[in-house]
Scaffold this active site. Sequence first.
Site, PDB file in Angstrom:
ATOM      1  N   ARG A 130      46.684  37.335  29.628  1.00 13.90           N
ATOM      2  CA  ARG A 130      47.271  37.835  28.376  1.00 13.90           C
ATOM      3  C   ARG A 130      46.463  39.027  27.875  1.00 13.90           C
ATOM      4  O   ARG A 130      45.234  38.985  27.828  1.00 13.90           O
ATOM      5  CB  ARG A 130      47.278  36.732  27.303  1.00 13.90           C
ATOM      6  N   ASP A 174      35.774  35.056  31.538  1.00 10.80           N
ATOM      7  CA  ASP A 174      35.561  36.413  31.025  1.00 10.80           C
ATOM      8  C   ASP A 174      34.115  36.796  31.290  1.00 10.80           C
ATOM      9  O   ASP A 174      33.365  36.029  31.906  1.00 10.80           O
ATOM     10  CB  ASP A 174      35.903  36.510  29.528  1.00 10.80           C
ATOM     11  N   GLY A 209      40.268  36.582  32.088  1.00 14.67           N
ATOM     12  CA  GLY A 209      39.973  37.576  31.059  1.00 14.67           C
ATOM     13  C   GLY A 209      40.367  37.073  29.686  1.00 14.67           C
ATOM     14  O   GLY A 209      40.817  37.837  28.836  1.00 14.67           O
ATOM     15  N   GLY A 210      40.160  35.769  29.461  1.00 20.63           N
ATOM     16  CA  GLY A 210      40.675  35.115  28.256  1.00 20.63           C
ATOM     17  C   GLY A 210      39.846  35.292  27.011  1.00 20.63           C
ATOM     18  O   GLY A 210      40.162  34.707  25.984  1.00 20.63           O
ATOM     19  N   HIS A 258      47.999  45.555  30.184  1.00 22.83           N
ATOM     20  CA  HIS A 258      48.286  46.755  29.382  1.00 22.83           C
ATOM     21  C   HIS A 258      47.037  47.587  29.098  1.00 22.83           C
ATOM     22  O   HIS A 258      47.140  48.713  28.637  1.00 22.83           O
ATOM     23  CB  HIS A 258      49.025  46.386  28.091  1.00 22.83           C
ATOM     24  N   PHE A 261      37.327  39.898  36.614  1.00 21.96           N
ATOM     25  CA  PHE A 261      38.598  39.771  37.335  1.00 21.96           C
ATOM     26  C   PHE A 261      38.850  40.891  38.348  1.00 21.96           C
ATOM     27  O   PHE A 261      39.876  40.899  39.021  1.00 21.96           O
ATOM     28  CB  PHE A 261      39.787  39.639  36.378  1.00 21.96           C
TER      29      PHE A 261
END
Length: 476
Positions: free
Chosen positions: A360, A313, A290-291, A364, A345
């Site tokens: 990263r 991604d 998911g970069g 969240h 992902f």
Amino acid sequence: MITSIQPPVRCYSDTVICIQRIDRLRSAIQVLTKASEEVIKAWESEAAQSETLILSSSSIPPSQNPGSVPSHELYKARNEILGAVGVCIELVHDPQIRLLEVAFQIYEARALHIVAEKRVADIFAEGDQVHGTSIAELSKRTGIKDHKLARLLRTLCSTHVFSEVSEGYFGNNVISEHLAHNEALRAYIMLHHHFIYDCCGKLPEVLSDPTKSNSESNRETAFQVVFKTNQTSWEWFKEPIMLPDGSTKPKPVLELFSLAMVGAGRAQGQAVIVDYPWAELGSATIVDVGGGIGGMSMDLARNYPKLKFIVQDLSEQIEQAPSIWEKELPAVLEGERVKFMIHNFLTEQPVKNAEIYFLRYIMHDYPDDVCIKILSTLRPALGTKSRILICDQVTRTTCGSPQDVDEHIPYPLPANYGFAHRYPNMSDLNMMTLLAGRERTVSEYKNLAKSAGLQILKLWKCRGTLWVIEMGLPPA
């Protein structure tokens, strides 16, 4: 008849409260004084360096220079100063005015957005560095009436962003100079205008709704209320705009979002580059899950020339990535140290037994059930030596927790340093508002790991807002 208001009768409890207040203020000032000397010592050390070293380090933008990460002593001193200042404000400020001040902080945010949109920091950087730039010149270049623009800037100057050099003349200060010609950071600030401010305004409505308040779904947040959609914010970003001729084009906010994530990463993530032992990985492959366009991988590639990367991604981000890498790090592309892979992902991880799976700003964004699914989907790809590195903000309570990192925080500072921890708390509310996500505590990350059949191997406390939570397979 006029009756006098009698002062309250003084009692024992009032005396105790007064003594406690005096003790807290004196202790806070002592912390402030001691920590200030640590900062001054660090500044003196910097000044003692040779001009050659100073010039060589300053040639790299601070936002991209891992050398700008403070020493452990300086980082702690900074937090102590901010925490002590917060205690002093609590004790000496007029309580009611302080409440009004917090209620009005939205205007500080709006003022920053407006001057960022008009590239005022860029104008200052190109102008007179001694005398500043006149408000008349600024008005001419921005199109905002002079006294109105001056009032915006004065609001920011009062909170120590920008400098009022003399009456009618303004310039950058040590804070706002980092915004000058920093397109990625500017994009992050501009992103708030496109949807965050509006969504924040609907948060009271959502929290007062019995159904939405109790929901953990990312389809029942303030975002859906504002845009009148059942789509998640990610789905809404991807949906193209329909043009009058029947053709479509991507939403402008999608490109802005990708650049903003680079800006946020550089603003917050430089400590991660030096505080996690990347060099010990040698020529390992890092799967940047998911970069996006690979902003964090870029920064790692600059500093660790042996590492290899697979940036994963969705197609919208991956299609943008090669051109940006070609512009910023062409040698890495030519050396085939980076590959780009379209991957969701939430589905099976195609790269097996990689040394590092790096996430990263992923966890969240999501409620617990989705995070557990992300980790559970990664788990089958792990080898015995594979590690999952979660890079996110770790929230800490003001009262302290047994799960917190062992650290001496001097009295009377809160256990999370208070004022120094404001941004993670604000970010947490932003995640709740837009995505039903959250910034998590250590114990909450432990629960996620356990639910996904993993365990936390180590918590890397970095000298910044982002930490690294290292997960792996539990012992057989």
